[in-house]
Enzyme design. Structure first.
Site, PDB file in Angstrom:
ATOM      1  N   HIS A 157       0.831  -1.225   0.000  1.00  0.00           N
ATOM      2  CA  HIS A 157       0.000   0.000   0.000  1.00  0.00           C
ATOM      3  C   HIS A 157       0.858   1.265   0.000  1.00  0.00           C
ATOM      4  O   HIS A 157       0.427   2.316   0.459  1.00  0.00           O
ATOM      5  CB  HIS A 157      -0.946   0.047   1.207  1.00  0.00           C
ATOM      6  CG  HIS A 157      -1.657  -1.240   1.481  1.00  0.00           C
ATOM      7  ND1 HIS A 157      -2.911  -1.519   1.007  1.00  0.00           N
ATOM      8  CD2 HIS A 157      -1.251  -2.351   2.156  1.00  0.00           C
ATOM      9  CE1 HIS A 157      -3.265  -2.741   1.404  1.00  0.00           C
ATOM     10  NE2 HIS A 157      -2.274  -3.269   2.088  1.00  0.00           N
ATOM     11  N   SER A 278      14.489  22.076 -15.735  1.00  0.00           N
ATOM     12  CA  SER A 278      13.314  22.924 -15.896  1.00  0.00           C
ATOM     13  C   SER A 278      13.748  24.250 -16.488  1.00  0.00           C
ATOM     14  O   SER A 278      14.833  24.748 -16.197  1.00  0.00           O
ATOM     15  CB  SER A 278      12.649  23.149 -14.531  1.00  0.00           C
ATOM     16  OG  SER A 278      11.855  24.319 -14.568  1.00  0.00           O
ATOM     17  N   LYS A 284      15.720  21.974 -10.508  1.00  0.00           N
ATOM     18  CA  LYS A 284      15.021  20.760 -10.927  1.00  0.00           C
ATOM     19  C   LYS A 284      15.887  19.790 -11.720  1.00  0.00           C
ATOM     20  O   LYS A 284      16.701  20.180 -12.552  1.00  0.00           O
ATOM     21  CB  LYS A 284      13.821  21.136 -11.795  1.00  0.00           C
ATOM     22  CG  LYS A 284      12.743  21.854 -11.025  1.00  0.00           C
ATOM     23  CD  LYS A 284      11.883  20.894 -10.243  1.00  0.00           C
ATOM     24  CE  LYS A 284      10.725  20.455 -11.100  1.00  0.00           C
ATOM     25  NZ  LYS A 284       9.845  19.540 -10.406  1.00  0.00           N
ATOM     26  N   GLU A 291       9.020   8.887 -16.717  1.00  0.00           N
ATOM     27  CA  GLU A 291       7.613   9.256 -16.905  1.00  0.00           C
ATOM     28  C   GLU A 291       7.111   8.850 -18.289  1.00  0.00           C
ATOM     29  O   GLU A 291       5.978   8.377 -18.438  1.00  0.00           O
ATOM     30  CB  GLU A 291       7.448  10.762 -16.716  1.00  0.00           C
ATOM     31  CG  GLU A 291       7.710  11.200 -15.283  1.00  0.00           C
ATOM     32  CD  GLU A 291       7.817  12.709 -15.161  1.00  0.00           C
ATOM     33  OE1 GLU A 291       6.883  13.331 -14.675  1.00  0.00           O
ATOM     34  OE2 GLU A 291       8.839  13.276 -15.585  1.00  0.00           O
TER      35      GLU A 291
END
Ligand code: ARG
Length: 459
Positions: A157, A278, A284, A291
């Site tokens: 979980h 970024s 970043k 992704e």
């Protein structure tokens, strides 16, 4: 003007819209090499069986090589009016060698031709998939070997469950990609029959030798039923199904990498080579490759669903609907190969942060199960009672704002008088993982055993 291939029956040429919806040359030109290999094998067979003259076959086979080199060098002029790769190649062959080109299509149809070409193409992809999976598995094995005994939290979980080892977690993915590898090999073995010579649907009255063309093209045997041979797209669906499951595995791993590389986790550091920055936030470093891999399963599974829907209502044998098989498979194959390569690159390059993993491994009362097991083993309690007592100690630690090993012996004994100082030995994460020696468990010895097994399997 009517069509060069079937103009005999037609007075008028196609409407521009008809041509637009009908043409597949925009995408099926990717099967040019397979088409020419199939035609050359067919021509050689027509000579061996005495159906065509040796001189015609020589012209055809050499002419086809000229066409192939024109396509490979980019000088070939593809024509939408010629609909697909099969007719584009044949028309060009006619320009080059003249009359003998018209004899190539003896005892053959575009229906068995396209099935053959497409099978050869998919078979190449299955082979590429096998190579890509093996490379990824080897990268995972290297990670597993380096950190076979590094502790980290195991989750259920996404809540801290029990400590595991980094090697164990990497090896879980080896098992998944190993099953993908076996699915790829199964699919290849099952699909490897030749449709060539099934002709339009019923076979042919020419004395062709389907065994000869099957062997020349690396198939194990000719497909046994001509109706099935031209109607079957199981091989494409099996590729897409296999690709979908593999993409799902890649996506789950990608998801973990996204979480693990965040500032909140810091379990891994991804290399600059597989990260992006970024345009506004200077700090970043984004896991874009992970992704995108995570997203690929959407289009690959979409392709699988799309082709299932195309096929499900088709009466035997060939219908033009089946021309819609290729773009789905091409797109899925391209993206699966890219995702496999990107994942392999990321895994090879990434650094597991041993200290962060270890710090997280001990947090969240991860050894509570070890305490309960100790109460069963040493104090002789039924597991349910041990579970309850341990739960009360977790609640106590939570109230005190400390971890389980930080409780005093008196605290422990307030929950159960039989607890002795020995209990603290089982509360350490190292002890916890070392104790899980059951077959397939997270103990480093078990993990190393599995690494050795997989190294043997993957060579
Ligand atoms: N371009 C077609 C396809 O991709 C080739 C087969 C055409 N056969 C036919 N009878 N129209 O499926």
């Amino acid at each position: 003007t009517s069509n060069a291939m079937w103009g005999g029956r037609f007075a008028d040429g196609p409407d521009a819209i008809m041509e637009a919806i009908n043409a597949s040359i925009g995408f099926d030109q990717r099967m040019a090499a397979q088409d020419i290999a199939g035609s050359r094998a067919h021509a050689a067979m027509l000579e061996a069986t005495g159906i065509l003259e040796a001189s015609d076959v020589k012209a055809i086979r050499e002419g086809l090589l000229t066409v192939l080199s024109e396509i490979e060098t980019g000088s070939f002029q593809f024509s939408t009016a010629l609909e697909d790769i099969h007719m584009n190649v044949e028309a060009r062959l006619k320009e080059i060698i003249g009359e003998p080109a018209g004899r190539l299509h003896t005892g053959r149809s575009r229906n068995d031709q396209v099935a053959t070409d497409f099978k050869l193409w998919v078979r190449d992809q299955l082979d590429a998939c096998e190579t890509g999976l093996l490379a990824l598995i080897r990268a995972l094995l290297a990670q597993a070997e380096a950190g076979a005994d590094w502790v980290m939290p195991g989750f259920t979980h996404l809540q801290t469950a029990q400590p595991v080892t980094w090697g164990h977690h990497m090896m879980a993915y080896v098992e998944m990609f190993g099953r993908d590898l076996s699915r790829v090999r199964d699919a290849r073995a099952r699909m490897n029959t030749s449709p060539l010579g099934a002709a339009a649907l019923a076979g042919t009255s020419f004395p062709i030798d389907r065994h000869m063309t099957a062997e020349a093209l690396g198939f194990d045997a000719p497909a046994a039923n001509s109706l099935d041979a031209v109607s079957d797209r199981d091989f494409a669906l099996e590729f897409l199904g296999t690709a979908s499951i593999c993409a799902m595995h890649l996506s789950r791993f990608a998801e973990e990498l996204v979480i693990w590389s965040s500032a909140q986790f810091r379990f891994v550091t991804l290399s600059d080579r597989f990260s992006t920055g970024s345009s506004i936030m200077p700090q970043k470093k984004n896991p874009d490759a992970a992704e995108l891999i995570r997203a690929k399963v959407g289009r690959i599974f979409g392709a699988n669903t799309a082709l299932m829907m195309v096929m499900k209502g088709l009466p035997l044998a060939y219908s033009k609907d089946m021309q819609e098989d290729k773009e789905q498979v091409f797109d899925a194959a391209d993206n699966l190969m890219l995702a496999l390569a990107a994942m392999q690159g990321m895994v090879s390059d990434m650094t597991a942060n041993r200290e962060s993993l270890a710090a997280a491994a001990g947090a969240g009362f991860s050894t509570a199960t070890d305490l309960a097991d100790w109460l069963v083993r040493v104090a002789g309690l039924p597991f349910r009672d041990a579970h309850h007592i341990t739960g009360s100690l977790v609640a106590l630690a939570e109230k005190k704002g400390c971890d389980l090993p930080d409780l005093s012996l008196e605290d422990m004994q307030s929950a159960h008088t039989g607890i002795t100082r020995d209990v603290f030995d089982v509360l350490g994460v190292e002890n916890s993982v070392n104790s899980r020696t059951s077959y397939g468990g997270t103990a480093p010895d078990q993990v190393r055993h599995q690494i050795a097994r997989w190294k043997e399997i993957t060579g």
